[in-house]
Design an enzyme around this catalytic site. Structure first.
Site, PDB file in Angstrom:
ATOM      1  N   SER A 229       0.829  -1.190   0.000  1.00 34.09           N
ATOM      2  CA  SER A 229       0.000   0.000   0.000  1.00 34.09           C
ATOM      3  C   SER A 229       0.875   1.255   0.000  1.00 34.09           C
ATOM      4  CB  SER A 229      -0.952  -0.055   1.194  1.00 34.09           C
ATOM      5  OG  SER A 229      -2.009   0.846   1.050  1.00 34.09           O
ATOM      6  N   ASP A 447      -8.516  -4.463  -6.224  1.00 30.85           N
ATOM      7  CA  ASP A 447      -8.067  -3.692  -5.063  1.00 30.85           C
ATOM      8  C   ASP A 447      -8.882  -2.412  -4.914  1.00 30.85           C
ATOM      9  OD1 ASP A 447      -6.538  -2.059  -3.214  1.00 30.85           O
ATOM     10  OD2 ASP A 447      -4.850  -3.412  -3.589  1.00 30.85           O
ATOM     11  N   HIS A 477      -7.329  -5.834  -0.798  1.00 33.88           N
ATOM     12  CA  HIS A 477      -6.210  -4.898  -0.803  1.00 33.88           C
ATOM     13  C   HIS A 477      -4.910  -5.672  -0.614  1.00 33.88           C
ATOM     14  CE1 HIS A 477      -4.167  -1.166  -0.545  1.00 33.88           C
ATOM     15  NE2 HIS A 477      -4.034  -1.111   0.769  1.00 33.88           N
TER      16      HIS A 477
END
Length: 508
Positions: A229, A447, A477
Site C-alpha cells: 500500500s 483492489d 487490498h
C-alpha cells in the site's frame, strides 16, 4: 493519501545520502566479504553510522501484546532534520526475527503502509505468511517517524475523537459545511500543538532516508524490501534516492505515483465502487440496484442515525467507514452482508463494529493513533490543497464515479488538509530509479484502496528495465499472502532466488 489508503491486510480487516556500487543481485550474506562492502554514508556523523542496535526482548505496548521469543526489538537514532544530520536526533523502533535457515541472504525490511501503520505491532502476526522468506531473511520492520513507538503522533484525546464522529463528512447544508471545515482546521491546529517541530519532519522522503541508515546499521549492502500500500510509495521514493542501494524490492498494492491529491481521491472512489460492484455481484444482486439500495440506507442514516447495542449511534459517516472496511478483503464480505441486513432492520451495531475496527477503537472507547500519523504525514507530503469551492465543483464527477463513496471522497479533497499549518512538499512523488535492479510491482485487479492501474504506472515510472509488473485477478487490498499460489510463488522466487518474472505476467 486519503484516509482510506490504509496498509494492506491488517488485523482490522481480519485477513490478513550517497550512492555506492555493488551488483543488485544480493548474495548469501550481504554483510560479509570485500565484494559486499557497504555503500558510503559520507556526510553523516559516526554517532549515526557506527550505531550497533541493542537487540532485546520486545515489551508489551498499549496497542499490542509482546510478541514471541523469536522477535527482538531495538531503537535506531536518526536525525530529526536530515538537512542537519549532526543536530537533534529521534529514536525509531525496530523489530527483527533472525533467519531460521543457514543460507541467509540478509535483512528483509517490511513496511505495511498507512501512512501510519506500525510495523513493530504488525509483523509478528505475519510470521506464517512470511515463513518461506524467513528461512533466508531476517524479517525486519519498524515504526516510521511519527508512528507508534517512534515519536508517535496523537493530535486528539479519545473523547475529542468520538465527539468528532458526529461531524457530517458529506455536508448538505451551509451549517454542516461550516462544522466540517471548522473541525478539519481544528484538527491541524491540534496536531501542531501536540507534535511541535516533528510535524515538519515526517515526510516520506525523511523516512526513505531513515531506511537507508537502517540498511547500513543492519549491515546490509543492499536494501531488500517488501512494501504494501503506502509502503509502495515509500519504496519508490527510496529507489529514486538510492537506486544503487536497492536489492530485491517488491511493491504490492501499489499507490499511483502519477496522481496528485485529487487524483488519488478519484482513484479510490473508482476502486471502492469497483470492489462494491464485485461484492454485490457475488451476492447475486445487480450492482446498480444494490448500489441504489445502499445509497437509500445512507440517506436514511444522514437524516436519522440508527441505535446500536453499545448505546452509541450509527451515523452515515460511520456506516460509510464500515462498508469500506469490509471491502478491503473478500473474506469480510459475509460480514458486510450481515451488517447491511441488520441496518435495514433498524440495528446499526454490526456496521458500527466494522467502523470501529477501521478507526482502531476498542471496546473501552480507546482509539489508536494511526489515523493521526497518517494525516500529518500525508499532509506534509501533499502540496495540493483544494479549496471548498473546488471540492463543491468536483462533487458531480465524484458522485458519477460512485454514488456511495463519491461525496465523501470528493469533500475529503478539501477537508483532509484544510488550513493545514505546515506546507506540503510536492504534488506527486518522484520514483524514477535509473540504475536500480528490477523492482517487482504487484497489482490486484479488485483492489479498492490502491486500484490496479497504479501498479502499471509505478512500473513505468520506475523506468525501463527497472519496473516489472505482476498482475493478480483477485479481490481485496494486496496480493501476496492473499490466497494465490501463483503470486506467492512468483514473489518468493524473486526474493529468494533473484528470479525476475516476465513483465506483464498474470496470475488468475
Amino acid at each position: 493519501m486519503r484516509r482510506w489508503m490504509r496498509w494492506a491486510a491488517t488485523g482490522a480487516v481480519g485477513a490478513l545520502l550517497a550512492t555506492g556500487c555493488t551488483d543488485g543481485s544480493g548474495g548469501a550474506d550481504d554483510r560479509k566479504g570485500p565484494d559486499r562492502a557497504l555503500p558510503s554514508m559520507a556526510g553523516l556523523p559516526s554517532s549515526l553510522t557506527a550505531q550497533k542496535p541493542d537487540w532485546g526482548k520486545c515489551e508489551e505496548t498499549a496497542d499490542s501484546p509482546a510478541p514471541g521469543d523469536d522477535w527482538s526489538c531495538a531503537t535506531l537514532k536518526v536525525p530529526l532534520d536530515w538537512a542537519e544530520p549532526e543536530g537533534e536526533t529521534i529514536d525509531l523502533a525496530l523489530i527483527r526475527a533472525e533467519a531460521t535457515g543457514d543460507d541467509r541472504i540478509g535483512s528483509l525490511v517490511v513496511n505495511f503502509g498507512g501512512p501510519g501503520g506500525s510495523g513493530v505491532a504488525t509483523i509478528p502476526s505475519y510470521a506464517s505468511t512470511f515463513s518461506s522468506l524467513h528461512k533466508r531473511y531476517d524479517l525486519v520492520s519498524f515504526d516510521p517517524r511519527g508512528v507508534g513507538a517512534s515519536e508517535g503522533i496523537r493530535c486528539r484525546e479519545d473523547e475529542e475523537i468520538q465527539a468528532a464522529e458526529t461531524i457530517d463528512v458529506t455536508p448538505d447544508t451551509p451549517d454542516e459545511e461550516r462544522a466540517y471545515l471548522a473541525d478539519a482546521a481544528d484538527f491541524g491546529k491540534d496536531c501542531a500543538r501536540t507534535t511541535g517541530k516533528l510535524m515538519s519532519h515526517v515526510s516520506t522522503t525523511d523516512t526513505a532516508r531513515d531506511m537507508d541508515l537502517m540498511r547500513h546499521v543492519l549491515g546490509d549492502a543492499k536494501l531488500h524490501y517488501l512494501g504494501f500500500s503506502y509502503g509502495t510509495e515509500l519504496g519508490g521514493v527510496y529507489a529514486h534516492l538510492f537506486p544503487r542501494h536497492v536489492g530485491r524490492m517488491v511493491l504490492d498494492a501499489v499507490v499511483d505515483p502519477s496522481a496528485d491529491a485529487v487524483g488519488h481521491a478519484e482513484n479510490q472512489t473508482r476502486g471502492f465502487q469497483r470492489a462494491l460492484d464485485d461484492y454485490l455481484t457475488s451476492t447475486g444482486e445487480d450492482p446498480e440496484q444494490g448500489t441504489a439500495r445502499i445509497v437509500d440506507l445512507l440517506d436514511q442514516l444522514d437524516a436519522e442515525p440508527l441505535p446500536a447495542s453499545s448505546g452509541r449511534e450509527l451515523t452515515q459517516s460511520l456506516a460509510l467507514t464500515g462498508i469500506a472496511l469490509a471491502l478491503y478483503s473478500e473474506s469480510s464480505w459475509p460480514s458486510l452482508t450481515s451488517a447491511l441486513e441488520a441496518a435495514r432492520d433498524g440495528d446499526g451495531s454490526e456496521l458500527l463494529v466494522l467502523a470501529d475496527a477501521y478507526n482502531d477503537r476498542d471496546d473501552s472507547g480507546r482509539y489508536g493513533t494511526s489515523t493521526h500519523s497518517q494525516r500529518v504525514i500525508s499532509c506534509l507530503d501533499d502540496r495540493q490543497r483544494p479549496t471548498p469551492e473546488q471540492a463543491r465543483r468536483a462533487l458531480p464527477k465524484f458522485e458519477r464515479i460512485s454514488p456511495v463513496f463519491g461525496a465523501f471522497l470528493g469533500w475529503d479533497t478539501a477537508g483532509w488538509c484544510h488550513e493545514w499549518p505546515v506546507p506540503g512538499q510536492h504534488d506527486t512523488p518522484e520514483v524514477s530509479a535509473p540504475g536500480a535492479p528490477p523492482i517487482l510491482t504487484v497489482g490486484n485487479t479488485g483492489d479498492p484502496a490502491t486500484p490496479y492501474e497504479g501498479a502499471r504506472i509505478m512500473a513505468d515510472e520506475l523506468g525501463k528495465d527497472v519496473g516489472v509488473l505482476l498482475t493478480w485477478k483477485g479481490e481485496g487490498h494486496g496480493a501476496y499472502g492473499s490466497g494465490s499460489d501463483c503470486v506467492d510463488s512468483t514473489v518468493d522466487a524473486y526474493l529468494l532466488d533473484g528470479e525476475v518474472p516476465q513483465d506483464g505476467k498474470v496470475c488468475s
